[in-house]
Motif scaffolding. Structure first.
Motif, PDB file in Angstrom:
ATOM      1  N   SER A 176      -4.366  -3.104  -3.283  1.00 60.58           N
ATOM      2  CA  SER A 176      -3.353  -2.036  -2.670  1.00 60.58           C
ATOM      3  C   SER A 176      -3.289  -0.722  -3.594  1.00 60.58           C
ATOM      4  N   ILE A 224       0.917  -1.227  -0.137  1.00 63.43           N
ATOM      5  CA  ILE A 224      -0.005   0.067  -0.143  1.00 63.43           C
ATOM      6  C   ILE A 224       0.995   1.100  -0.132  1.00 63.43           C
ATOM      7  N   ASP A 225       1.962   1.391   0.826  1.00 64.22           N
ATOM      8  CA  ASP A 225       2.930   2.460   0.787  1.00 64.22           C
ATOM      9  C   ASP A 225       3.488   2.661  -0.489  1.00 64.22           C
ATOM     10  N   THR A 243      -0.443  10.024  -1.509  1.00 67.23           N
ATOM     11  CA  THR A 243      -1.067  11.146  -0.616  1.00 67.23           C
ATOM     12  C   THR A 243      -0.135  12.074   0.169  1.00 67.23           C
ATOM     13  N   SER A 277      -4.982   2.895  -2.404  1.00 67.34           N
ATOM     14  CA  SER A 277      -4.172   4.125  -2.451  1.00 67.34           C
ATOM     15  C   SER A 277      -4.992   5.296  -3.334  1.00 67.34           C
ATOM     16  N   TYR A 330       2.302   2.328  -3.353  1.00 63.92           N
ATOM     17  CA  TYR A 330       1.425   3.175  -4.344  1.00 63.92           C
ATOM     18  C   TYR A 330       0.815   4.359  -3.936  1.00 63.92           C
ATOM     19  N   LEU A 331       1.115   4.656  -2.721  1.00 58.12           N
ATOM     20  CA  LEU A 331       0.429   5.927  -1.810  1.00 58.12           C
ATOM     21  C   LEU A 331       0.950   7.265  -2.473  1.00 58.12           C
TER      22      LEU A 331
END
Ligand code: BT5
Length: 330
Positions: free
Chosen positions: A240, A69-70, A75, A244, A72-73
């Motif tokens: 994931s 997840i991280d 934000t 994201s 592809y994040l």
């Protein structure tokens, strides 16, 4: 540490040496090797050649965990602190406890994500059902400077963000059944449960989002009214990446909302997505059943119901069932 080592393995399509990994990450050899071992234990297929070079085989369809997840994040603050669980009772229960316990810290945007839940909550005491390896269960802690009453509008705005993310990711037509059921082809693919933590005034909003992603089927009693993105697209989707994207859309709409704290800039988009407007409905309001037609939605986020006895009612909550082509209410 793990995230950094994962990043360099994931972005290298060729073998990468231990020395390069040490150089790029600035970690010690022991730490890099420890990270590689942890990633292997998480199920990643990392092969090593005789020169102590490593290659992450990207032979998996999807992997749903913290490092992925991280990776592809995109934000700035939402999800930058993220707690991931393989299994939990309910991400909303955890998030609420987390918000109460970390009251004085900056917990804006903290996200709780789980692969599976044992006590997933719906609205009004109902149950949200999830299965292992298939769903997205997310709870997000935000603290907009709004009143508890405005939480309804906020809730609607988040459902727009979820629709945008699913539409961009799948190309499917996504709609909302007020207030926040996410609907594809007449069936529910996701739901949102917004809860508030108050101390005289509103302190935090916990936004719980559940999405059926890779389910091949839904439990018998839900089959008629629920669906998944896999059923709709015929493909396994990477949770994931979708997660994201959802976090990014929420961050973007949240920042936009904070400028005016008004539903006004979003009302046209909500109306286009909302299936209830202009429809005949059956409304369960407390213990009453009311039949009528939804005329519109106002800037407070309330549905305007014209009852069959010609009375106008402004709905802030309640169950609004739509009438389908067979005349049945769904
Ligand atoms: C909702 O409630 O739709 C809000 C669901 C929110 C779930 C998320 S998951 C992450 C976070 N943590 C939690 O514990 N909850 C949130 P409601 O509108 O009350 O809908 C619940 C009803 O939807 C149930 O009574 C079932 O009829 C149906 N339902 C249950 N599980 C479903 C599923 N997986 N897919 C579609 N429909 C479902």
């Amino acid at each position: 540490m793990l995230k950094k080592v994962f990043y360099y393995l994931k972005t290298n399509t060729d073998f990468i040496s231990i020395n390069q990994l040490i150089q790029k990450t600035n970690f010690s050899k022991v730490d890099v090797l420890q990270s590689i071992s942890t990633l292997k234990n998480m199920g990643y297929n990392i092969i090593e050649n005789s020169n102590q070079e490593y290659l992450l085989l990207q032979d998996y369809e999807e992997n749903f965990n913290q490092v992925e997840i991280d990776f592809y994040l995109k934000t700035n603050f939402i999800g930058r602190k993220l707690e991931f669980f393989d299994i939990i009772d309910s991400t909303n229960i955890f998030a609420k406890k987390f918000a109460e316990e970390n009251n004085n810290d900056n917990i804006e945007g903290v996200s709780i994500v789980a692969d599976n839940q044992t006590r997933g909550k719906g609205r009004l005491g109902r149950t949200w059902i999830t299965q292992k390896n298939t769903n997205i269960s997310l709870s997000l802690i935000l603290s907009p400077k709004i009143s508890t009453f405005d939480a309804l509008k906020f809730n609607l705005i988040v459902s727009i963000a979820v629709c945008r993310a699913i539409k961009n990711f799948t190309n499917l037509k996504v709609n909302i059944k007020w207030p926040n059921d996410i609907i594809i082809n007449g069936k529910k693919v996701g739901g949102i449960l917004t809860e508030t933590v108050t101390q005289q005034e509103l302190k935090y909003i916990i936004i719980g989002i559940g999405i059926n992603v890779n389910n091949d089927f839904l439990p018998e009693d839900l089959k008629e009214k629920a669906t998944s993105l896999k059923i709709q697209t015929g493909k396994i989707l990477n949770r994931s990446i979708l997660l994201s994207n959802i976090l990014l859309e929420i961050e973007s709409i949240y920042c936009e909302y904070k400028k005016s704290l008004s539903f006004e800039p979003f009302i046209d988009e909500y109306k286009k997505l909302c299936l209830n407007i202009g429809k005949e409905v059956k409304v369960k309001l407390n213990n009453d059943i009311i039949y009528g037609k939804i005329l519109d939605i106002n800037t407070k986020g309330e549905l305007i119901l014209l009852t069959n006895s010609n009375k106008k009612i402004y709905l802030t909550s309640g169950e609004v069932s739509l009438r389908n082509l067979n005349g049945e209410y769904i």
